[in-house]
Design a protein around this motif. Structure first.
Motif, PDB file in Angstrom:
ATOM      1  N   ASN A   1      34.690  44.133  45.756  1.00  0.00           N
ATOM      2  CA  ASN A   1      35.340  43.062  45.236  1.00  0.00           C
ATOM      3  C   ASN A   1      36.884  43.243  44.598  1.00  0.00           C
ATOM      4  OD1 ASN A   1      35.990  41.002  43.135  1.00  0.00           O
ATOM      5  ND2 ASN A   1      33.697  40.470  42.807  1.00  0.00           N
ATOM      6  N   LYS A   2      37.575  42.562  45.313  1.00  0.00           N
ATOM      7  CA  LYS A   2      39.128  42.889  45.033  1.00  0.00           C
ATOM      8  C   LYS A   2      39.518  42.340  43.543  1.00  0.00           C
ATOM      9  CE  LYS A   2      40.996  42.523  49.619  1.00  0.00           C
ATOM     10  NZ  LYS A   2      41.230  41.403  50.533  1.00  0.00           N
ATOM     11  N   GLU A   3      38.783  41.266  43.085  1.00  0.00           N
ATOM     12  CA  GLU A   3      39.133  40.789  41.682  1.00  0.00           C
ATOM     13  C   GLU A   3      38.742  41.698  40.982  1.00  0.00           C
ATOM     14  OE1 GLU A   3      37.777  37.086  38.973  1.00  0.00           O
ATOM     15  OE2 GLU A   3      37.199  36.934  40.983  1.00  0.00           O
ATOM     16  N   PHE A   4      37.267  42.385  41.044  1.00  0.00           N
ATOM     17  CA  PHE A   4      37.063  43.349  39.726  1.00  0.00           C
ATOM     18  C   PHE A   4      37.627  44.774  40.143  1.00  0.00           C
ATOM     19  CE2 PHE A   4      33.613  40.071  39.329  1.00  0.00           C
ATOM     20  CZ  PHE A   4      34.244  39.311  38.479  1.00  0.00           C
ATOM     21  N   GLY A   5      37.930  45.048  41.523  1.00  0.00           N
ATOM     22  CA  GLY A   5      38.243  46.482  41.780  1.00  0.00           C
ATOM     23  C   GLY A   5      37.361  47.484  42.001  1.00  0.00           C
TER      24      GLY A   5
ATOM     25  N   GLU B   1      30.432  45.988  44.864  1.00  0.00           N
ATOM     26  CA  GLU B   1      29.063  45.498  44.382  1.00  0.00           C
ATOM     27  C   GLU B   1      27.952  45.603  45.299  1.00  0.00           C
ATOM     28  OE1 GLU B   1      30.772  41.674  41.710  1.00  0.00           O
ATOM     29  OE2 GLU B   1      30.752  41.283  43.873  1.00  0.00           O
TER      30      GLU B   1
END
Ligand code: DC
Length: 229
Positions: A76-80, A83
């Motif tokens: 997940n690029k947003e959270f780094g 998942e």
């Protein structure tokens, strides 16, 4: 650095293994694998199919259905971070509930479940450059890991951390049930027949009851760097 090493981080539940493993993986540009998430996803599958509850465990049905379980980690690029996906569905949140935590040690004690997950974990680490956390990484999954760490902390400190995490998520839980769950999982994980949680002979023990993240991170980075000097 020319070649990438394998780092195994084992230890008791809620010792902050995954937090530190993610930081190390980020710094060295390694893959991070949360092996506990895989056991949790299998547990969620078993729960959703009524193979496990607090009162029962249908080992035979679960084992017969293992071939219907596909696990994958998707970044997940947003959270780094990656998942957990179970049969194509993102279950990252669902696998972290207290309900799954209360069932996972029973499921993780089943040899057939372990066999499937260990094989998948070994495949992920075949090229090195992996930081994997769990209970049997230094003993069973990667017995030849270049660096093995074993994390401990007092049950009270661990329960406090986990309690805060769950409250922050908005879960309605009590401190006492979290403390009981942490202790109960340690007991089951350490006493099961197949791959019990034990410190590998060559693992370095870290009691982080009174150690902040920065101190742990610095100490572990020094150990990693030493592997290359
Ligand atoms: O790391 P965690 O607390 O999310 O792991 C959940 C459970 O999965 C843990 O109580 C025991 C099991 N587990 C295991 O048996 N072997 C591993 N390598 C990782 C986790």
């Amino acid at each position: 650095m020319n070649n990438k090493i394998t780092i195994a981080i084992d230890g008791f539940s809620s010792t902050g293994k995954s937090t530190i493993a993610k930081l190390i993986a980020n710094k060295y540009n390694y893959i991070y694998v949360d092996s506990g998430a895989m056991y949790r996803a299998v547990t969620l599958f078993a729960k959703n199919n009524n193979f496990v509850s607090k009162a029962f465990l249908n080992i035979e049905e679960l084992v017969n259905n293992l071939e219907n379980i596909t696990l994958s980690f998707n970044f997940n690029k947003e959270f780094g971070f990656a998942e957990m996906f179970l049969n194509g569905v993102n279950v990252e949140n669902e696998i972290r509930t207290l309900e799954v935590s209360q069932l996972v040690s029973k499921v993780a004690a089943i040899s057939e479940v372990r066999k499937k997950l260990v094989a998948e974990q070994q495949k992920m680490g075949v090229n090195g450059g992996v930081v994997m956390d769990g209970r049997d990484i230094g003993t069973v999954v990667f017995p030849k890991a270049d660096l093995k760490l074993f994390m401990t902390a007092s049950a009270d400190k661990r329960a406090t951390r986990r309690y805060k995490e769950l409250l922050d998520r908005g879960d309605n839980v009590s401190f006492d049930e979290i403390l009981f769950n942490v202790q109960e999982r340690d007991r089951i994980d350490s006493t099961r027949k197949d791959s019990p949680l034990i410190k590998a002979d060559d693992a370095i023990e870290f009691d982080n009851s009174d150690m902040g993240i920065t101190e742990q991170f610095d100490r572990i980075c020094a150990l990693v760097d030493r592997k290359f000097s």
